[in-house]
Scaffold this motif. Structure first.
Motif, PDB file in Angstrom:
ATOM      1  N   SER A   1      30.834  49.270  41.121  1.00  0.00           N
ATOM      2  CA  SER A   1      32.224  48.352  40.137  1.00  0.00           C
ATOM      3  C   SER A   1      33.354  48.184  41.198  1.00  0.00           C
ATOM      4  O   SER A   1      33.623  46.688  41.433  1.00  0.00           O
ATOM      5  CB  SER A   1      32.876  48.704  39.028  1.00  0.00           C
ATOM      6  N   ILE A   2      33.196  48.769  42.158  1.00  0.00           N
ATOM      7  CA  ILE A   2      34.856  48.498  43.103  1.00  0.00           C
ATOM      8  C   ILE A   2      33.318  47.529  44.598  1.00  0.00           C
ATOM      9  O   ILE A   2      34.919  46.353  44.442  1.00  0.00           O
ATOM     10  CB  ILE A   2      34.888  49.949  44.381  1.00  0.00           C
TER      11      ILE A   2
ATOM     12  N   GLU B   1      33.628  44.066  42.413  1.00  0.00           N
ATOM     13  CA  GLU B   1      34.684  43.211  42.513  1.00  0.00           C
ATOM     14  C   GLU B   1      36.257  42.774  43.453  1.00  0.00           C
ATOM     15  O   GLU B   1      36.131  41.863  44.132  1.00  0.00           O
ATOM     16  CB  GLU B   1      36.338  44.904  42.075  1.00  0.00           C
ATOM     17  N   VAL B   2      35.348  43.585  45.089  1.00  0.00           N
ATOM     18  CA  VAL B   2      35.863  43.169  46.529  1.00  0.00           C
ATOM     19  C   VAL B   2      34.974  41.822  46.481  1.00  0.00           C
ATOM     20  O   VAL B   2      35.726  40.993  46.864  1.00  0.00           O
ATOM     21  CB  VAL B   2      35.471  44.948  47.560  1.00  0.00           C
TER      22      VAL B   2
ATOM     23  N   THR C   1      24.820  51.138  46.607  1.00  0.00           N
ATOM     24  CA  THR C   1      25.592  50.718  47.680  1.00  0.00           C
ATOM     25  C   THR C   1      24.950  52.324  48.899  1.00  0.00           C
ATOM     26  O   THR C   1      23.917  53.105  48.320  1.00  0.00           O
ATOM     27  CB  THR C   1      26.597  51.066  46.867  1.00  0.00           C
TER      28      THR C   1
ATOM     29  N   TYR D   1      34.669  57.824  47.541  1.00  0.00           N
ATOM     30  CA  TYR D   1      35.521  56.712  46.532  1.00  0.00           C
ATOM     31  C   TYR D   1      34.456  55.245  45.824  1.00  0.00           C
ATOM     32  O   TYR D   1      35.234  54.584  44.533  1.00  0.00           O
ATOM     33  CB  TYR D   1      36.408  56.068  47.255  1.00  0.00           C
ATOM     34  N   LEU D   2      33.459  54.912  46.406  1.00  0.00           N
ATOM     35  CA  LEU D   2      33.047  54.073  46.567  1.00  0.00           C
ATOM     36  C   LEU D   2      31.836  53.600  44.978  1.00  0.00           C
ATOM     37  O   LEU D   2      31.120  54.921  44.582  1.00  0.00           O
ATOM     38  CB  LEU D   2      31.298  54.070  47.623  1.00  0.00           C
ATOM     39  N   SER D   3      31.525  52.753  44.593  1.00  0.00           N
ATOM     40  CA  SER D   3      31.264  52.465  43.251  1.00  0.00           C
ATOM     41  C   SER D   3      30.207  51.208  43.231  1.00  0.00           C
ATOM     42  O   SER D   3      31.429  50.347  44.010  1.00  0.00           O
ATOM     43  CB  SER D   3      31.910  52.942  41.710  1.00  0.00           C
TER      44      SER D   3
END
Ligand code: ADP
Length: 166
Positions: free
Chosen positions: A129-130, A133-134, A14, A125-127
């Protein structure tokens, strides 16, 4: 020559990972991004895919290598003559686990130091997994990952990878 290992799952890489990399390359002569082969996280991208995406995302750096590793991180670091392990710290919740790992690694090998770097606030806030999911819910991940990763996510999820993506 100061060599650092930047280990992780990178499923997928990311902009937060790249922010940390950008800081690490200024501190060390060489940074080896090391993709964990035996990750317990059941990644959606294969090891080769994660490596290829990292290579593409980091191609502007002359002093960065990407490879995979297996087994004990500190042993691997020593085999690469690295003196540091770089980890990103986003939020307090990262701290407990990272602190524990760093102390355990120090206990195993006193001469490999763990270095924590903080990303720009906009990435806290960024990972991965996020991002997964998005993407799975058809959201736009443009602000979260490099374009090549965005395309790879589209392809992967279209190919039916979403069920392993929880
Ligand atoms: P792991 O599975 O080892 O946690 P990750 O691929 O999730 O590996 O992350 C690798 C490293 O990058 C970790 O140190 C993690 O804290 C850091 N990292 C991940 N996302 C970010 C972010 N948005 N900002 C800063 N560091 C990050």
């Amino acid at each position: 020559m100061k060599i650092a290992i930047y280990p992780g799952t990178f499923d997928p890489v990311t902009n937060g990972h790249l922010d940390i990399l950008d800081r690490a390359v200024k501190l060390f002569d060489k940074v080896i991004i090391s993709v964990a082969r035996n990750s317990t996280k059941n990644p959606i991208f294969t090891e080769d895919e994660r490596i290829a995406l990292l290579k593409a995302a980091a191609k502007k750096y002359k002093n960065v290598r990407v490879e995979s590793f297996t087994g004990l991180l500190v042993e691997y670091a020593r085999s690469k003559k690295a003196t540091a392990i770089v980890r990103g710290l986003r939020v307090i919740s990262d701290f407990e686990y990272e602190f524990q790992m760093a102390l355990a690694n120090r206990r195993l090998h006193e001469d490999v130091e763990t270095v924590f770097l903080m990303p720009n606030e906009k990435y806290t806030y960024l990972s991965s997994s996020i991002v997964r999911e998005v993407a799975r819910l058809n959201g736009n991940v443009r602000d979260f990952v490099p374009p090549i990763v965005r395309r790879a996510l589209k392809k992967k999820l279209r190919a039916g990878g979403s069920s392993t993506n929880a």
